[in-house]
Write an enzyme that holds these catalytic residues in place. Structure first.
Site, PDB file in Angstrom:
ATOM      1  N   ARG A 137      13.751  -7.663 -11.538  1.00  0.00           N
ATOM      2  CA  ARG A 137      14.111  -6.451 -10.817  1.00  0.00           C
ATOM      3  C   ARG A 137      13.991  -6.618  -9.309  1.00  0.00           C
ATOM      4  O   ARG A 137      14.914  -6.250  -8.563  1.00  0.00           O
ATOM      5  CB  ARG A 137      13.223  -5.277 -11.267  1.00  0.00           C
ATOM      6  N   THR A 138      12.873  -7.125  -8.831  1.00  0.00           N
ATOM      7  CA  THR A 138      12.662  -7.172  -7.383  1.00  0.00           C
ATOM      8  C   THR A 138      13.676  -8.084  -6.713  1.00  0.00           C
ATOM      9  O   THR A 138      14.325  -7.700  -5.729  1.00  0.00           O
ATOM     10  CB  THR A 138      11.230  -7.638  -7.066  1.00  0.00           C
ATOM     11  N   LYS A 167       6.595 -30.607  -3.700  1.00  0.00           N
ATOM     12  CA  LYS A 167       6.285 -31.895  -3.067  1.00  0.00           C
ATOM     13  C   LYS A 167       5.050 -31.810  -2.173  1.00  0.00           C
ATOM     14  O   LYS A 167       4.653 -32.806  -1.570  1.00  0.00           O
ATOM     15  CB  LYS A 167       7.477 -32.357  -2.223  1.00  0.00           C
ATOM     16  N   ARG A 188       8.118 -13.607  -2.583  1.00  0.00           N
ATOM     17  CA  ARG A 188       7.097 -13.352  -3.595  1.00  0.00           C
ATOM     18  C   ARG A 188       6.271 -14.620  -3.753  1.00  0.00           C
ATOM     19  O   ARG A 188       6.824 -15.721  -3.829  1.00  0.00           O
ATOM     20  CB  ARG A 188       7.707 -12.958  -4.940  1.00  0.00           C
ATOM     21  N   HIS A 216       2.196  -5.062  -3.342  1.00  0.00           N
ATOM     22  CA  HIS A 216       3.634  -5.039  -3.589  1.00  0.00           C
ATOM     23  C   HIS A 216       4.171  -3.781  -2.890  1.00  0.00           C
ATOM     24  O   HIS A 216       4.494  -2.787  -3.534  1.00  0.00           O
ATOM     25  CB  HIS A 216       3.901  -4.987  -5.095  1.00  0.00           C
TER      26      HIS A 216
END
Length: 391
Positions: A137-138, A167, A188, A216
Site C-alpha cells: 500500500r505505502t 554490498k 522505508r 510512520h
C-alpha cells in the site's frame, strides 16, 4: 535533509527578534500593506525556518528579513507559499493548524484524482522510492500519487537485498547517490531513526514511509484524515488502539497526532508482550491526554468512536516465536465485537491484516479500513505537492 535535521523548528539564522512596528516595515522596505489588514490577524505566529530556495531564486538579507515578517504576520497557509517543512520524518512535526491545512489540500487532491486524471502539477519532478522493507500500500500509493500529479518515479522494491546495501554501502552514501537522480526520496527502512539520518544527509526532501518500530507519519496523517471524514470531528473522540502496540509504528505516530486535539481519550488494548511503551504514555500524559490500558476488548469497543486494530508483527519478535504465538489471536474483531460497537463507530486497520479482523466484518458499513487505504493516496498526493511546489 541537512537544513532540517534540527527537527524542523522554524527559524532564520542570524535574525534577531525585534518589535514589528510600522517603522520596522519601512526600514526594511517591505511593502506588505495587504498583510496588515485586520482580516489577517493571526494569534499564533508561524516562524520561518531556513528556506530552501526554489530554482533560480535568490534573496538578499533584507528580503529574507521581510519574508520573516511576512510569515509572522500573515496566514500560515497561502497559495504559492513554501511549505513549512522540508521533510516528513515524524508525527511531532505537525501542529493542529498544519494538519487542517494539509487535509484541505488532500480534499483538493481527491477532486483531481476523480476529475482531472491528466494533472501536470508535478510534471518534470522525479520521486525515488527506496524501500528496505516490503510494502504494498505505502509504496504503490506514493507512486500512484506522483504519477497522478504528472511526476515520474524511480523505484526499488527491496533495497535491502537488491541495492548496494547488500554490498555494504552505508545509508548515507545511498542517500547521497539517489538524491543525484531525483527531486524527492520516499524511504522505508528496517531501523528506527533511519529516516532522520537520511534527512540529515539529503539536500532534497525525504519522506519517512516507516522506519522499523519507530514511526510512520504519513500513515498517521491518513488515519487522522480518515477519522475526520468518518466521524465528522477530531475533538472529543475516544480511540481504542488494539494489537501490537510495542512494535507498531502506526499506532505510535497516531498517538502523537491525536494528542493535538481536545478531549481525546485513548484506550490501549494489547497482549502483555506487546504493550504500548512508556515514551508514548509519558508524552500523552505531558499533553494532558487521558489514556487507559484495558484487557477487555468488548468493553472498550462499546465505548469508542474508533477501534483501530493492528497486526501482531511476526518480524518484530526475532527468535522469540513463543512470545509471538502467545500474542497472536488474543484480540480479534469479529461480528460479536461489531455487535457491541456504537452505530456511528468505525473499525480501522493500517493493513495488511492476518486474522485479527474476520472477513465477515468487511461488509459492515463501519468497516473503514479499505476507505482508509484509499485516503492514503490523497494525503500522499498532498504531501508531494506541498514539499515540491508549496501551497
Amino acid at each position: 535533509m541537512a537544513a532540517s535535521s534540527s527537527l524542523f523548528s522554524c527559524s532564520i539564522q542570524g535574525v534577531m527578534p525585534f518589535q514589528k512596528t510600522k517603522a520596522d516595515y519601512k526600514q526594511f522596505q517591505c511593502n506588505y500593506s495587504d498583510l496588515v489588514c485586520k482580516q489577517f490577524s493571526h494569534s499564533n505566529s508561524m516562524h520561518l525556518k531556513h528556506p530552501r530556495l526554489l530554482p533560480n531564486e535568490k534573496f538578499s538579507q533584507s528580503e529574507t528579513l521581510c519574508r520573516a515578517l511576512k510569515v509572522e504576520n500573515s496566514p500560515s497557509f497561502l497559495v504559492g507559499k513554501k511549505f513549512q517543512l522540508d521533510d516528513v520524518i515524524e508525527a511531532q512535526q505537525f501542529d493542529r493548524d498544519i494538519l487542517g491545512a494539509i487535509f484541505e489540500v488532500a480534499r483538493d487532491m481527491e477532486k483531481i484524482e476523480k476529475r482531472s486524471p491528466g494533472s501536470q502539477i508535478l510534471k518534470g519532478y522525479l520521486m525515488a522510492t527506496l524501500f528496505y522493507e516490503p510494502s504494498t500500500r505505502t509504496r504503490l500509493s506514493f507512486e500512484s500519487a506522483m504519477k497522478r500529479l504528472g511526476g515520474e518515479v524511480l523505484t526499488t522494491e527491496n533495497a535491502r537485498e537488491f541495492s548496494s546495501a547488500a554490498k555494504g554501502e552505508t545509508l548515507e552514501d545511498s542517500i547521497r547517490t539517489v538524491e543525484g537522480y531525483s527531486d524527492i526520496i520516499v524511504m522505508r527502512h528496517f531501523e528506527s531513526g533511519a529516516a532522520k539520518r537520511a534527512a540529515a544527509t539529503a539536500g532534497i526532501p525525504v519522506i519517512n514511509a516507516g522506519d522499523g518500530p519507530g514511526q510512520h507519519p504519513t500513515q498517521a496523517l491518513l488515519d487522522v484524515y480518515t477519522i475526520e471524514r468518518e466521524i465528522g470531528k477530531l475533538d472529543g473522540i475516544k480511540v481504542a488502539l488494539v494489537g501490537d502496540l510495542a512494535n507498531g509504528r502506526t499506532v505510535r505516530s497516531l498517538a502523537y497526532l491525536l494528542a493535538r486535539y481536545n478531549d481525546v481519550k485513548i484506550y490501549f488494548v494489547s497482549p502483555d508482550a506487546v504493550k504500548m511503551k512508556n515514551d508514548i504514555k509519558d508524552y500523552l500524559t505531558s499533553r494532558k491526554v487521558e489514556w487507559e490500558e484495558s484487557a477487555d476488548l468488548m468493553e472498550v469497543a462499546s465505548k469508542c468512536d474508533i477501534l483501530y486494530q493492528t497486526r501482531i508483527q511476526r518480524e518484530r519478535f526475532g527468535e522469540r516465536i513463543d512470545l509471538y504465538e502467545e500474542a497472536r489471536g488474543k484480540y480479534i474483531v469479529d461480528r460479536h465485537v461489531l455487535g457491541v460497537m456504537q452505530k456511528h463507530a468505525v473499525v480501522m486497520h493500517p493493513l495488511p491484516r492476518l486474522d485479527e479482523i474476520t472477513v465477515d466484518v468487511d461488509g459492515d458499513p463501519r468497516a473503514a479500513y479499505f476507505r482508509q487505504a484509499k485516503n492514503g493516496l490523497y494525503i500522499r498526493m498532498a504531501l508531494l505537492k506541498l514539499l515540491l511546489v508549496g501551497w
